[in-house]
Design a protein around this motif. Sequence first.
Motif, PDB file in Angstrom:
ATOM      1  N   GLY A 127      40.406 -46.366  35.657  1.00  0.00           N
ATOM      2  CA  GLY A 127      40.398 -46.292  34.573  1.00  0.00           C
ATOM      3  C   GLY A 127      39.508 -46.122  33.373  1.00  0.00           C
ATOM      4  N   ALA A 128      38.439 -45.541  34.327  1.00  0.00           N
ATOM      5  CA  ALA A 128      37.483 -45.235  33.495  1.00  0.00           C
ATOM      6  C   ALA A 128      37.566 -44.026  32.759  1.00  0.00           C
ATOM      7  N   GLU A 129      37.491 -43.884  31.365  1.00  0.00           N
ATOM      8  CA  GLU A 129      37.364 -42.880  30.801  1.00  0.00           C
ATOM      9  C   GLU A 129      36.886 -42.399  29.286  1.00  0.00           C
ATOM     10  N   THR A 130      36.667 -41.457  28.434  1.00  0.00           N
ATOM     11  CA  THR A 130      36.392 -41.783  27.340  1.00  0.00           C
ATOM     12  C   THR A 130      37.389 -42.091  26.293  1.00  0.00           C
ATOM     13  N   ALA A 131      37.209 -42.183  24.985  1.00  0.00           N
ATOM     14  CA  ALA A 131      38.523 -42.387  24.309  1.00  0.00           C
ATOM     15  C   ALA A 131      39.367 -40.556  24.113  1.00  0.00           C
ATOM     16  N   GLY A 133      39.919 -39.559  26.464  1.00  0.00           N
ATOM     17  CA  GLY A 133      40.762 -39.831  28.281  1.00  0.00           C
ATOM     18  C   GLY A 133      39.641 -38.751  29.984  1.00  0.00           C
ATOM     19  N   ILE A 134      38.628 -38.581  29.397  1.00  0.00           N
ATOM     20  CA  ILE A 134      37.289 -37.205  30.252  1.00  0.00           C
ATOM     21  C   ILE A 134      37.351 -38.409  31.056  1.00  0.00           C
ATOM     22  N   ARG A 135      36.952 -38.415  32.471  1.00  0.00           N
ATOM     23  CA  ARG A 135      37.186 -39.075  33.258  1.00  0.00           C
ATOM     24  C   ARG A 135      36.171 -38.354  34.680  1.00  0.00           C
ATOM     25  N   TRP A 136      34.508 -39.055  35.048  1.00  0.00           N
ATOM     26  CA  TRP A 136      33.000 -38.583  34.715  1.00  0.00           C
ATOM     27  C   TRP A 136      33.230 -38.588  37.130  1.00  0.00           C
ATOM     28  N   ARG A 137      33.076 -37.428  37.985  1.00  0.00           N
ATOM     29  CA  ARG A 137      32.853 -37.503  39.327  1.00  0.00           C
ATOM     30  C   ARG A 137      31.998 -38.976  39.210  1.00  0.00           C
ATOM     31  N   VAL A 138      32.193 -39.146  40.584  1.00  0.00           N
ATOM     32  CA  VAL A 138      32.035 -40.438  41.050  1.00  0.00           C
ATOM     33  C   VAL A 138      30.556 -40.178  42.884  1.00  0.00           C
ATOM     34  N   TYR A 139      29.633 -40.493  42.728  1.00  0.00           N
ATOM     35  CA  TYR A 139      28.353 -40.843  43.493  1.00  0.00           C
ATOM     36  C   TYR A 139      28.299 -42.274  44.478  1.00  0.00           C
TER      37      TYR A 139
END
Length: 184
Positions: A127-131, A133-139
């Motif tokens: 559920g991690a995203e900006t307001a 709806g942008i989600r980020w790559r996970v390392y």
Amino acid sequence: MDIEHTGPADVELSQADRASVQRLTADSAARGVELTLVARGEARSLEEAAANIGVEPREIVKTLVAKTKVSQTAREHSYVLVLIPGDRQVDWAKLRRLAGMKKMSMTSPEEAVEATGYRPGTITPFGAETAEGIRWRVYADESITGRIAMGAGAHGLSLFVDSKALFTAYDVVTGNISKDPQEA
């Protein structure tokens, strides 16, 4: 939302925390990833949180938010999520190489909230995203295996998840990105 009570006390969730946990559980369900939420109570350290849920500190995976730039002089930045065992620290040079970035640094607490919607200490990929709806790559550090505990979107809660299921659901890039505990 079912929460197991394994910690020292029940956890009272604010309306905002309930919304965060609902976002987290909806995302895990949409990705087909089973997780278990546990009330662990408040903890002043990672060691205390681990003791409250009956695991070793290395079994808690910290989710960090890093600000990235493609070049040293780039004005625009992005973010990535970094999963690291609780008993280790990020080796920034190794992470930059793995991610192909020239510059990376930890975000401020305010930037972490902006990038994920979660407060530090509660951040999770679920559920991690900006307001917007942008989600980020996970390392993730390659030493992370098996059943792990991590932030659950609200203070006083943790979640348990199978690391392989998490990594598959988020197409996580793994590599040696941590300092050995003796180096830290």
